[in-house]
Design a protein around this motif. Structure first.
Motif, mmCIF file in Angstrom:
data_model
loop_
_atom_site.group_PDB
_atom_site.id
_atom_site.type_symbol
_atom_site.label_atom_id
_atom_site.label_comp_id
_atom_site.label_asym_id
_atom_site.label_seq_id
_atom_site.Cartn_x
_atom_site.Cartn_y
_atom_site.Cartn_z
ATOM 1 N N PRO A 146 5.817 11.560 -1.302
ATOM 2 C CA PRO A 146 5.450 12.888 -1.835
ATOM 3 C C PRO A 146 5.917 13.059 -3.273
ATOM 4 O O PRO A 146 6.926 12.487 -3.700
ATOM 5 N N PHE A 147 5.162 13.840 -4.038
ATOM 6 C CA PHE A 147 5.641 14.258 -5.352
ATOM 7 C C PHE A 147 5.358 15.741 -5.541
ATOM 8 O O PHE A 147 4.296 16.238 -5.170
ATOM 9 N N GLY A 148 6.353 16.436 -6.100
ATOM 10 C CA GLY A 148 6.250 17.873 -6.287
ATOM 11 C C GLY A 148 6.153 18.227 -7.756
ATOM 12 O O GLY A 148 6.908 17.715 -8.584
ATOM 13 N N LEU A 149 5.211 19.098 -8.085
ATOM 14 C CA LEU A 149 4.973 19.507 -9.470
ATOM 15 C C LEU A 149 5.578 20.887 -9.695
ATOM 16 O O LEU A 149 5.225 21.858 -9.027
ATOM 17 N N HIS A 150 6.515 20.957 -10.653
ATOM 18 C CA HIS A 150 7.206 22.196 -10.985
ATOM 19 C C HIS A 150 6.845 22.583 -12.417
ATOM 20 O O HIS A 150 7.167 21.848 -13.354
ATOM 21 N N TYR A 151 6.203 23.722 -12.591
ATOM 22 C CA TYR A 151 5.836 24.216 -13.923
ATOM 23 C C TYR A 151 6.678 25.442 -14.250
ATOM 24 O O TYR A 151 6.858 26.322 -13.396
ATOM 25 N N SER A 152 7.171 25.501 -15.498
ATOM 26 C CA SER A 152 7.849 26.735 -15.906
ATOM 27 C C SER A 152 6.830 27.846 -16.123
ATOM 28 O O SER A 152 7.100 29.016 -15.843
ATOM 29 N N ASP A 153 5.636 27.496 -16.608
ATOM 30 C CA ASP A 153 4.543 28.462 -16.802
ATOM 31 C C ASP A 153 3.269 27.633 -16.991
ATOM 32 O O ASP A 153 2.923 27.279 -18.118
ATOM 33 N N PRO A 154 2.573 27.301 -15.917
ATOM 34 C CA PRO A 154 1.536 26.263 -15.965
ATOM 35 C C PRO A 154 0.423 26.476 -16.971
ATOM 36 O O PRO A 154 -0.119 25.520 -17.524
ATOM 37 N N PRO A 208 0.820 -1.218 0.000
ATOM 38 C CA PRO A 208 0.000 0.000 0.000
ATOM 39 C C PRO A 208 0.851 1.264 0.000
ATOM 40 O O PRO A 208 1.854 1.355 0.718
ATOM 41 N N VAL A 209 0.447 2.217 -0.824
ATOM 42 C CA VAL A 209 1.166 3.480 -0.960
ATOM 43 C C VAL A 209 0.161 4.624 -0.957
ATOM 44 O O VAL A 209 -0.905 4.524 -1.589
ATOM 45 N N LEU A 210 0.505 5.702 -0.251
ATOM 46 C CA LEU A 210 -0.250 6.945 -0.361
ATOM 47 C C LEU A 210 0.637 7.954 -1.060
ATOM 48 O O LEU A 210 1.695 8.332 -0.549
ATOM 49 N N LEU A 211 0.232 8.384 -2.257
ATOM 50 C CA LEU A 211 0.928 9.430 -3.009
ATOM 51 C C LEU A 211 0.313 10.773 -2.642
ATOM 52 O O LEU A 211 -0.903 10.947 -2.758
ATOM 53 N N ILE A 212 1.135 11.715 -2.198
ATOM 54 C CA ILE A 212 0.626 13.051 -1.885
ATOM 55 C C ILE A 212 1.387 14.074 -2.729
ATOM 56 O O ILE A 212 2.602 13.996 -2.889
ATOM 57 N N GLY A 213 0.659 15.026 -3.305
ATOM 58 C CA GLY A 213 1.293 16.019 -4.160
ATOM 59 C C GLY A 213 0.808 17.425 -3.871
ATOM 60 O O GLY A 213 -0.267 17.620 -3.294
ATOM 61 N N ASN A 214 1.617 18.410 -4.274
ATOM 62 C CA ASN A 214 1.117 19.786 -4.287
ATOM 63 C C ASN A 214 0.169 19.935 -5.470
ATOM 64 O O ASN A 214 0.150 19.105 -6.377
ATOM 65 N N HIS A 215 -0.633 20.992 -5.459
ATOM 66 C CA HIS A 215 -1.736 21.068 -6.438
ATOM 67 C C HIS A 215 -1.825 22.474 -7.034
ATOM 68 O O HIS A 215 -2.788 23.198 -6.794
ATOM 69 N N PRO A 216 -0.851 22.862 -7.887
ATOM 70 C CA PRO A 216 -0.871 24.224 -8.420
ATOM 71 C C PRO A 216 -1.635 24.408 -9.714
ATOM 72 O O PRO A 216 -1.835 25.542 -10.148
ATOM 73 N N ASN A 217 -2.097 23.305 -10.361
ATOM 74 C CA ASN A 217 -2.560 23.480 -11.744
ATOM 75 C C ASN A 217 -3.700 22.543 -12.135
ATOM 76 O O ASN A 217 -3.758 22.084 -13.280
#
Length: 363
Positions: free
Chosen positions: A163-171, A34-43
């Motif tokens: 955790p996973f982090g989402l990086h956008y140059s310009d979302p 079992p895995v819980l994936l958690i991410g930031n949510h900018p887009n």
């Protein structure tokens, strides 16, 4: 069958909207258990789609029930095994519609527990909604509460939180870039064992989730680099005929989709999501219209053969067209970067030295 098709559509949507989508650290997600994936949510929607490709394992997202009001979205989420939940901010509006909020969230907690018992991957965005600021937003305690409910309910298995982090140059801008950074997992059971019994609470576990997200989120993990290497001129020349075909076939519908997205988006944060939905349906309707036109305007069997070629190669020529155009822009970016570096070098050479012991500029 529906899930693989939706993932194929999702991958193409990301590929068409963004110049480069890159994942770092996929090996950190456990292959089993079992895995819980958690991410930031900018887009909005692109965040969800990118999360699906962090691992080859199926991901079951938690999603607010407010987005299930649309029939198409509801059927899509059901096919993808999405687990509906109710956010506090939506409670009053949804209660007025006659929904039993306590029952929905209780069912969600049970679904999460069954998923963990079955060794599945569950995805969540603990911010509780889209947060467009430059830093990670305040986390809600709902995800932590579900984890603690699972642990208190006689959990049979440990949960790895990743955790996973989402990086956008310009979302919001087509042709921009996306980097997904996956961080180190931590064990829920080990975290619980390290706490005093009176210190375990949703708030304290939420702080631990925030700490994990800060290790990969844009405000603390450093600015993501999106290099634009100079493409080979020979490759560009060879791709030109296919790119022209791709633009002829797909250019009009891309213009329609982006125009529609601009009109129906309430703000820039929604633009990419609206380009994908309902944009994908507009693209499907465009190809259906082209197919029908070919079948009825060209004699048999030329119409059928041309329609088959369109359906088989039309999307691929679109891939070539976008790659070709972005490669041309890469030439411009590369030349501009080179000129900028040369200009900076000249300025540095022209400036007087300020090193200790250097003679004055006017000496």
């Amino acid at each position: 069958m529906f899930r693989p098709f939706m993932l194929w559509v999702a991958r193409r949507a990301l590929r068409w909207y963004y110049r480069e989508v890159r994942w770092e650290g996929r090996e950190r997600i456990p292959a089993t258990g079992p895995v819980l994936l958690i991410g930031n949510h900018p887009n909005d929607l692109p965040d969800v789609l990118a999360g699906y490709f962090t691992t080859p394992r199926p991901v079951r997202y938690l999603a607010t029930v407010s987005v299930w009001s649309d029939w198409t979205a509801r059927k899509t989420y059901e096919a993808l095994d999405v687990i509906p939940v109710v956010r506090v901010r939506d409670a009053r509006r949804l209660r007025d519609s006659g929904l039993d909020l306590a029952q929905i969230n209780a069912a969600a907690a049970q679904a999460v527990a069954r998923a963990f018992d079955a060794g599945q991957v569950v995805g969540a965005f603990p911010e509780g909604g889209v947060h467009t600021g430059p830093a990670l937003g305040r986390l809600r305690t709902g995800v932590a509460k579900m984890l603690l409910d699972y642990a208190d309910g006689g959990a049979t298995r440990d949960v790895s939180v990743v955790p996973f982090g989402l990086h956008y140059s310009d979302p919001a801008t087509p042709g921009s870039d996306l980097l997904v950074r996956i961080g180190a997992p931590f064990s829920l059971r080990r975290w619980l064992d390290a706490q005093h019994a009176d210190e375990i609470s949703p708030g304290r576990l939420t702080d631990r989730l925030r700490e994990a997200l800060l290790s990969v989120a844009p405000d603390s993990a450093g600015s993501a680099e999106f290099p634009r290497p100079r493409p080979a001129l020979v490759s560009l020349v060879l791709q030109t005929p296919f790119a022209v075909v791709g633009w002829v076939i797909n250019g009009p519908v891309w213009a329609m989709v982006l125009g529609l997205a601009r009109r129906i988006s309430r703000d820039q944060a929604e633009r990419a999501a609206r380009a994908m939905v309902p944009g994908l349906f507009v693209v499907a309707a465009w190809y259906a219209a082209l197919t029908i036109a070919l079948l009825f305007t060209l004699p048999w069997p030329h119409g059928a053969v041309t329609a088959a070629l369109l359906l088989t190669w039309g999307l691929r020529t679109g891939d070539v067209a976008l790659a070709w155009w972005r490669a041309l822009r890469g030439w411009g970016h590369e030349r501009g970067d080179r000129d900028l570096r040369a200009s900076r070098d000249l300025r540095r050479e022209a400036e007087p030295s300020t090193l200790p012991g250097s003679p004055p500029a006017d000496s």
